[in-house]
Scaffold this active site. Structure first.
Site, PDB file in Angstrom:
ATOM      1  N   GLU A  53       0.777  -0.930  -0.388  1.00 36.71           N
ATOM      2  CA  GLU A  53       0.035  -0.303  -0.103  1.00 36.71           C
ATOM      3  C   GLU A  53       0.722   1.078   0.202  1.00 36.71           C
ATOM      4  O   GLU A  53       1.386   1.114   1.007  1.00 36.71           O
ATOM      5  CB  GLU A  53      -1.199  -0.247   1.395  1.00 36.71           C
TER       6      GLU A  53
ATOM      7  N   ARG B  90       5.040 -12.785  10.201  1.00 37.45           N
ATOM      8  CA  ARG B  90       6.337 -11.364   9.609  1.00 37.45           C
ATOM      9  C   ARG B  90       7.530 -11.732  10.258  1.00 37.45           C
ATOM     10  O   ARG B  90       8.101 -12.180  11.395  1.00 37.45           O
ATOM     11  CB  ARG B  90       5.215 -10.167  10.274  1.00 37.45           C
TER      12      ARG B  90
ATOM     13  N   LYS C 232       4.593   0.140   9.714  1.00 31.61           N
ATOM     14  CA  LYS C 232       4.801   1.532   8.482  1.00 31.61           C
ATOM     15  C   LYS C 232       4.439   2.741   9.700  1.00 31.61           C
ATOM     16  O   LYS C 232       4.904   3.975   9.277  1.00 31.61           O
ATOM     17  CB  LYS C 232       4.104   1.911   7.237  1.00 31.61           C
TER      18      LYS C 232
HETATM   19  P1  ATP Z   1       2.909  -2.349   7.776  1.00 30.70           P
HETATM   20  O1  ATP Z   1       2.493  -3.553   8.944  1.00 30.70           O
HETATM   21  O2  ATP Z   1       4.674  -1.676   8.191  1.00 30.70           O
HETATM   22  O3  ATP Z   1       2.305  -0.965   8.316  1.00 30.70           O
HETATM   23  P2  ATP Z   1       2.059  -3.383   5.971  1.00 30.70           P
HETATM   24  O4  ATP Z   1       1.460  -5.043   5.938  1.00 30.70           O
HETATM   25  O5  ATP Z   1       0.173  -2.325   5.614  1.00 30.70           O
HETATM   26  O6  ATP Z   1       3.004  -3.272   6.660  1.00 30.70           O
HETATM   27  P3  ATP Z   1       1.673  -3.156   2.850  1.00 30.70           P
HETATM   28  O7  ATP Z   1       1.968  -1.830   1.897  1.00 30.70           O
HETATM   29  O8  ATP Z   1       0.254  -3.954   3.122  1.00 30.70           O
HETATM   30  O9  ATP Z   1       2.067  -2.820   4.807  1.00 30.70           O
HETATM   31  O10 ATP Z   1       2.637  -4.211   2.659  1.00 30.70           O
HETATM   32  C1  ATP Z   1       3.210  -4.987   1.440  1.00 30.70           C
HETATM   33  C2  ATP Z   1       3.155  -6.471   2.088  1.00 30.70           C
HETATM   34  O11 ATP Z   1       4.051  -6.321   2.807  1.00 30.70           O
HETATM   35  C3  ATP Z   1       2.032  -7.886   2.414  1.00 30.70           C
HETATM   36  O12 ATP Z   1       1.833  -8.886   1.794  1.00 30.70           O
HETATM   37  C4  ATP Z   1       2.414  -7.719   4.149  1.00 30.70           C
HETATM   38  O13 ATP Z   1       2.155  -9.183   4.212  1.00 30.70           O
HETATM   39  C5  ATP Z   1       4.374  -7.635   3.710  1.00 30.70           C
HETATM   40  N1  ATP Z   1       4.677  -7.543   4.572  1.00 30.70           N
HETATM   41  C6  ATP Z   1       4.593  -6.298   5.403  1.00 30.70           C
HETATM   42  N2  ATP Z   1       5.427  -6.265   6.981  1.00 30.70           N
HETATM   43  C7  ATP Z   1       6.454  -7.168   6.869  1.00 30.70           C
HETATM   44  C8  ATP Z   1       6.785  -7.782   7.581  1.00 30.70           C
HETATM   45  N3  ATP Z   1       7.585  -7.157   8.803  1.00 30.70           N
HETATM   46  N4  ATP Z   1       7.754  -8.510   7.212  1.00 30.70           N
HETATM   47  C9  ATP Z   1       6.665 -10.031   6.243  1.00 30.70           C
HETATM   48  N5  ATP Z   1       6.224  -9.300   5.233  1.00 30.70           N
HETATM   49  C10 ATP Z   1       5.764  -7.953   5.420  1.00 30.70           C
HETATM   50 MG    MG Z   2      -1.023  -3.461   4.943  1.00 28.05          MG
END
Ligand code: ATP
Ligand code: MG
Length: 552
Positions: free
Chosen positions: A34, A260, A270
């Site tokens: 995102e 994760r 983020k």
């Molecule tokens: P955050 O929790 O940091 O806001 P998010 O999951 O909302 O991260 P996205 O942009 O939706 O961020 O993530 C894109 C992809 O990266 C998703 O498939 C998510 O599952 C993966 N992802 C995000 N954070 C991690 C992490 N710490 N380890 C592994 N994969 C991750």
């Molecule tokens: Mg997300």
């Protein structure tokens, strides 16, 4: 590790079975960020998993922006994410995809579900919706709008779309089961009203799809076979499957979740990283102390070490916290093998070699790297005056040779790749501070052993006083002073390490680095690994990491 040795993780096992059974002929994965912030080390893991699975199976991986929430999204983030994925060394398939490209199709599918009596426009407000939803122990109640005729829902949805309904007044909900033990299945929201322009679709929409209504359908449009995400989406999987089962989709994607990546001494969210930026706790998203890809890059961490680190981690069904030292091992290992050697004196102390002619100079040609001929040679100018590090000189002549392997009055050290020298005399300023040491070279000791009776205490780094460049060095410590900054009651901000940045100006670096480029990594001998800062004006080097793990 070769491909054949790669451990077969559980997703690869699923893929193997799918290929064998003929359910899938070509593996398609996607990385779906995102654009509401910069990518961090956790995303790198997801990138390595998704692109890696595609690559290992002769498939492809899409880069798809999940841009369904214009509230928090921005083109700055889109561009940064594209740059980061590319820099990590991955190639997405075809054009970059955007969830917003599918808004028309999603709307058609919403109408389809309404006609099937599987979705309805609900007029409960947020508060009421919470009340009706029930809890983990109590079933929910049906919305009074649940059984309104499809024609009515269709008309209202259209009004929501064109902007004639107030935000929060209505939602489109899937009609599933208000008594489901999984709260995600209790008539989840598919569309909410946002009277807000979108960075790509402009004013075309006043409603935006929820993650749950969008994600699986985007996967289906793109032919994604294995939609891999993190564990927090496990409870959304039944809903993902419900949409796949109840819509006339062009393909049948499936969702799989893995743990994760979390690292200690930092945060990988983020939202929290954005807070650090917005509240000026760091210089920006690419501050070298940030666990963002852009911060790591500016810090001098290589893309290959990030990939190697991520590949070394298990793709597991549980979340875990990985020790920062494990990441640092990969960073150091890569730089040790690939960084050119150089000398930089961080706290210069002038040494005048009285027996060396003022008019004379020499140039010593030394290897760019002790065991990498391909990294060429470099030239070290030498003259009567040089700088060594203040920490490599002591006035205390009683220090044993074993305890202090550096320069003291009356004794010898080897200048790295140059002469053995002796210190004879200290010169002080009026305040009594040492400003210079006068000494002498031992002739004929370049590349040769010391003559009988002379023994260097140790080896020190140095630069020519007349033929070196002034620079600034930025040393970094961990951004947080506790291992789990976001555990516990207090805000993670309270655990910021106030000593995470040390700026040392007036350093002296080998002349050859005066025009160093930001892509080149160096080992400053005896100090650590450095890279020229890409943002600062002037000659500034960022310390990527120390030579050894001496962190306590
Ligand atoms: P955050 O929790 O940091 O806001 P998010 O999951 O909302 O991260 P996205 O942009 O939706 O961020 O993530 C894109 C992809 O990266 C998703 O498939 C998510 O599952 C993966 N992802 C995000 N954070 C991690 C992490 N710490 N380890 C592994 N994969 C991750
Ligand atoms: Mg997300």
């Amino acid at each position: 590790m070769t491909d054949t040795e790669k451990p077969v993780n559980f997703i690869q096992q699923v893929i193997n079975a799918d290929l064998e059974a003929g359910h899938v002929t070509k593996v398609i994965t996607r990385f779906p960020p995102e654009p509401n912030g910069y990518l961090h080390i956790g995303h790198a893991k997801s990138i390595c998993v998704n692109f890696g699975l595609a690559e290992d199976n002769g498939g492809v991986c899409n880069l798809r922006f999940d841009d369904t929430n214009p509230d928090k999204e921005d083109d700055e983030y889109v561009n940064a994410i594209i740059e980061d994925v590319r820099w990590l060394g991955f190639h997405w398939h075809g054009d970059i995809c955007y969830a917003s490209n599918y808004f028309d199709q999603l709307y058609i599918w919403a109408q389809y579900l309404i006609n099937e009596e599987k979705a309805y426009v609900c007029e409960l407000d947020a508060e009421q919706m919470r009340e009706y939803r029930g809890t983990l122990t109590e079933v929910g109640q049906n919305s009074p709008y649940r059984d309104r005729p499809p024609s009515e829902s269709l008309a209202l949805l259209e009004q929501m779309r064109v902007g004639s309904v107030d935000e929060g007044a209505m939602t489109l909900r899937a009609k599933i089961d208000m008594a489901s033990p999984n709260i995600n299945m209790r008539d989840p929201v598919m569309y909410r009203i946002k009277n807000m322009a979108h960075q790509r679709t402009g004013d075309a929409w006043n409603i935006y799809p929820s993650y749950d209504f969008a994600h699986g359908q985007e996967d289906a449009i793109e032919g994604v076979t294995h939609s891999v995400c993190t564990l927090e989406f496990a409870a959304n999987r039944p809903l993902y499957e419900w949409f796949v089962a109840n819509l006339p989709l062009p393909s049948q994607p499936r969702q799989y979740e893995f743990g994760r990546l979390n690292l200690n001494y930092t945060v990988t969210s983020k939202r929290k990283l954005k807070q650090l930026v917005d509240e000026n706790h760091v210089e920006g998203w690419n501050d070298p102390r940030m666990p963002t890809i852009s911060g790591l890059r500016r810090r001098g961490v290589t893309a290959s070490s990030i990939r190697e680190f991520c590949d070394s981690l298990a793709v597991a069904k549980t979340d875990g916290v990985v020790d920062m030292a494990q990441f640092e091992h990969f960073i150091r290992d890569d730089l040790n093998n690939n960084a050119r050697r150089a000398m930089c004196v961080l706290r210069p102390l002038l040494v005048t070699l009285a027996n060396y002619d003022a008019g004379k100079s020499e140039a010593f040609v030394v290897a760019g790297h002790p065991n990498r001929d391909d990294l060429g040679e470099r030239t070290l100018p030498f003259g009567r005056q040089i700088y060594i590090d203040r920490n490599d000189f002591s006035e205390d002549t009683t220090l044993s040779r074993k305890k202090f392997k550096r320069l003291v009055i009356g004794d010898y050290v080897r200048l790295r790749s140059a002469y053995i020298i002796r210190a004879d005399e200290i010169i002080r300023n009026d305040a009594g501070d040492i400003i210079e040491v006068v000494g002498a070279v031992v002739p004929d000791t370049v590349g040769r052993d010391a003559p009988e009776g002379i023994k260097a205490r140790g080896v020190v780094h140095w630069v020519s006083a007349s033929d070196s460049a002034d620079c600034t060095v930025q040393l970094y410590d961990r951004l947080f002073s506790v291992a789990a900054p976001d555990a516990g009651e207090s805000s993670f901000l309270e655990h910021i390490n106030p000593q995470s940045l040390t700026v040392i100006s007036g350093c002296k670096v080998e002349a050859g680095l005066a025009n160093a480029v930001t892509e080149d990594h160096y080992q400053f001998e005896r100090e650590g690994y450095f890279i020229r800062d890409s943002v600062s004006q002037g000659l500034v080097f960022n310390c990527t990491i120390g030579l050894r793990d001496n962190w306590k």
